[in-house]
Design an enzyme around this catalytic site. Sequence first.
Site, PDB file in Angstrom:
ATOM      1  N   ASP A   1      -4.994  -3.465   4.524  1.00 10.39           N
ATOM      2  CA  ASP A   1      -5.609  -3.053   5.786  1.00 10.39           C
ATOM      3  C   ASP A   1      -7.131  -3.150   5.787  1.00 10.39           C
ATOM      4  O   ASP A   1      -7.748  -3.078   6.830  1.00 10.39           O
ATOM      5  CB  ASP A   1      -5.183  -1.621   6.160  1.00 10.39           C
TER       6      ASP A   1
ATOM      7  N   ASP B   1       0.852  -1.183   0.000  1.00 10.66           N
ATOM      8  CA  ASP B   1       0.000   0.000   0.000  1.00 10.66           C
ATOM      9  C   ASP B   1       0.888   1.233   0.000  1.00 10.66           C
ATOM     10  O   ASP B   1       2.056   1.171   0.406  1.00 10.66           O
ATOM     11  CB  ASP B   1      -0.858   0.049   1.277  1.00 10.66           C
TER      12      ASP B   1
ATOM     13  N   ASP C   1      -9.094  -6.321   1.194  1.00  9.69           N
ATOM     14  CA  ASP C   1      -7.739  -6.834   0.992  1.00  9.69           C
ATOM     15  C   ASP C   1      -7.595  -8.291   1.421  1.00  9.69           C
ATOM     16  O   ASP C   1      -6.601  -8.938   1.097  1.00  9.69           O
ATOM     17  CB  ASP C   1      -6.724  -5.995   1.783  1.00  9.69           C
TER      18      ASP C   1
END
Length: 912
Positions: free
Chosen positions: A648, A336, A652
């Site tokens: 997170d 990310d 995901d």
Amino acid sequence: MTAKVKEIIQSHQWHNLSASKVAQYLDANLDTGLTSNQVSKRQESFGANELKGKKGTSPIVRFLLQFNQPLLYILLIAGVIKALIGQWVNAWVIWGVTLINAIIGFVQESKAESAIAALASSVQTNATIFRNGQKVQVPSQELVPGDLVLLTSGDKVPADLRLIQSRNLQVNESALTGESVAIEKNTEPVDADAVLAERSNMAYAGSFVTFGTGKGIVVAIGEATETGRISQLMEQGTSLKTPLTRKFDKFSRTLLYIILGIAALTFAVGLGYGNSWAGMFEAAVAFAVSAIPEGLPAVVTVTLAIGVSRMAKRHAIVRKLPAVETLGGATVICSDKTGTLTENQMTVQAIYAGGEYYTVTGTGYIPGGEILLDEQPVDWRSSPVLAECLQAGLLCNDSHLEQKEGEWQVIGDPTEGALIVVANKVGLTSNNLESEMPRLDVIPFESEFQYMATLHEGGSGGNSTKVRTIYVKGSVEAIVQRCQQMLDAGGNLVSVDAQTLHQEVEAMAHQGLRVLAFARKSVSVSQDSLDHADIDKDLVFLGLQGMIDPPRAEAIAAVAACQNAGIQVKMITGDHAATAQAIAQRMGFNQNGEVLAFTGAQLAQMSQTQLATAIEDGAVFARVAPEQKLRLVEALQSKGEVVAMTGDGVNDAPALRQADIGIAMGGAGTEVAKEAADMILTDDNFASIEAAVQEGRTVYRNLLKAIAFILPVNGGESMTILISVLLARELPILSLQVLWLNMVNSIAMTVPLAFEPKSPRVMQLPPRSPREPLLSKSLVKRIFTISIFNWILIFGVFEWIKQSTGNIDLARTMAIQALVSGRIFYLLSISQLGIAAINFLRGVRQKLSDISAIAIGIVTTIILQIIFSQWNLMNQLFATAPLNLTQWLTCLLVGLPMIPVALIVNKFDPLD
């Protein structure tokens, strides 16, 4: 609690009651929650909100299980046979060494499992609740019946709840009901005899919120929940078994069968030469014991456990032990951007409103700075469009600023924090606006819709007392398509110029700015709730705010370290492609030229071949949908890559499960993401991933060092015994002496290798291939070479001393001490202590803490070997003889040739 409440608790029929009845029975307030006094009394009455785990295996049983190894069966049987033929001293020594091995294994395994269990329990689940009228977060273990719990997408339901509010709430209850599709929830009572899957007004402990928001009152905790009542708690796994340890187990079993076959052959050949039955049994036992690396399993266990502990110190908590070794072989890290590669401290730097472009000074969350137009400070009162754009960012916002220990922090989302800070810079504050325009309803941000909306009393649409206002913020794509009009510089309504707006967005994005769009809509004073249909059209566009989340300095260094180590780093983000590309360039992703970026839309149009090429060449993947994240991971794995994936959010979870190492964010991560992950970052920092990779590689290198250290001794011992039998000569080393070398000496010298610090070269080498065998060709050559040297050492010293003195006990003792001398030099050659000694001679000093374990291991070994040959009791038990100073020096000198031998093998097979 009344008799009626106890009856309801026992019958589990909360779903049949109205919310007000539930609150009445539980003496709870549906607006303010419980008081502290009520909570204290209920905690005493109901206990903690936790399930009591299965009773663990008793220490006695765990100790007895240490003997459940094929090697130890052989030793125990050998001891029995020794006793039956009258060799009681030998029998007791064999049993004693076996007992010592079991004790060592028991202690090491207990420590390792306790450490892993402690780390697993340190990942605490929190619940957001109302108490004393205040919204607070508490550990889920502290919940009591009657508590008022708030639920949002991604939460793990902390207890059994009777829902009293639900907005598009969907809960995955597959663990309880077997229904894989998330259940839509409401607040209406259902039939008393409704089955679990049909209780749509209940949320059960252990299930996950996948969509929407809700509020519920706790009706059961701990073992009184449906999870506790219906199913027994499955014990949290702290198993020390990993793919690598399974490889060792398989290797050991295969080796065992081979050794037993050769031992039987040795016995038969010896008898054929006319040797005694007892002598050949001694030779067969000595060969079997010498060839099996008894100390290796203990070293593997300790090394993995130490790796887990070291990772925890570097902010990476391992939930599943195989991740330790898998990290060492990672070839691609998909990360990310926000909060992982960047500071997660957003700062608005540009605003576009009413056709004017404003710049903003100041950084971070400190409310200092100015808004400039043509480099001149702007008074927001003279620019109504700017004012309303800032106002929309303040009111359509669920976060707030707090000053803690002199530092400003955002409680909530960093993006929302940036909107608060930029408004504060010109004097607009949430408190004043919220009192003038109180919030009536909200649609929380959901990734599916890409916007958040709030409904407020009052507004700027004519007579503010006769109107209510909806403020919306979100992605440019989601907002602009819903707008028909916009405000010009004078505050007048004009048609939306989508082309100009998108040009401004592109300009901001090329600066690395993340862009949010803002809009409003005036509605009737009678409207008191919001629905997605209210947002679909007729919005008035207010402006754009461009913000940047600066890259973490340590993340920039970590990305460079990973690239130098042959690990590809790819950014996967929900941000605009140009924004992500600009950040990637600032972070040094463009090692080989321009940073290549792809959007989720582009990926969706690609064939499998095109996708494979894009994944190989691309460094940034923006606006990626959840199913595309999963597809990216699968595509990389199909090319043979070992993939570490960060995440997170709820969306995901599939990609985290599919990845070889799923990494969840400990701070920003949802419970769903943490549950799916193999590892959790407590600081949400990419640098911690790089540190964990270092530790993973170090663990693997230390295990290879242990193999390279132990197996040559077994090789040298077994070759010595086998060749002695084939040549019909006396054994240079007895079975009890082999036991001492393999179970006491080896453990004392090998366990310190588990504590070896990382090599300076650890991040300069390419990742190991996942198909690499446990014993590579170069490692087998190393083991064979050192085994030959050890055989020459043992056999040569034994024959020399026996021929020159005629004392066979002295010959065996000096052969063993010469072998240990050579082992010490070899240990130094593969350890950081040896490197530190060379560096010291060059004038470079290393921290003692980094090399103390090996030094302690060597000192312990020397003391044990002195006891082994100089103590009368040990002489009697192990058939050894005391040495004088000359003989000690002789053993030391004959071990010195190990140094050039080790240097040669290190050149062709470096272990650092």
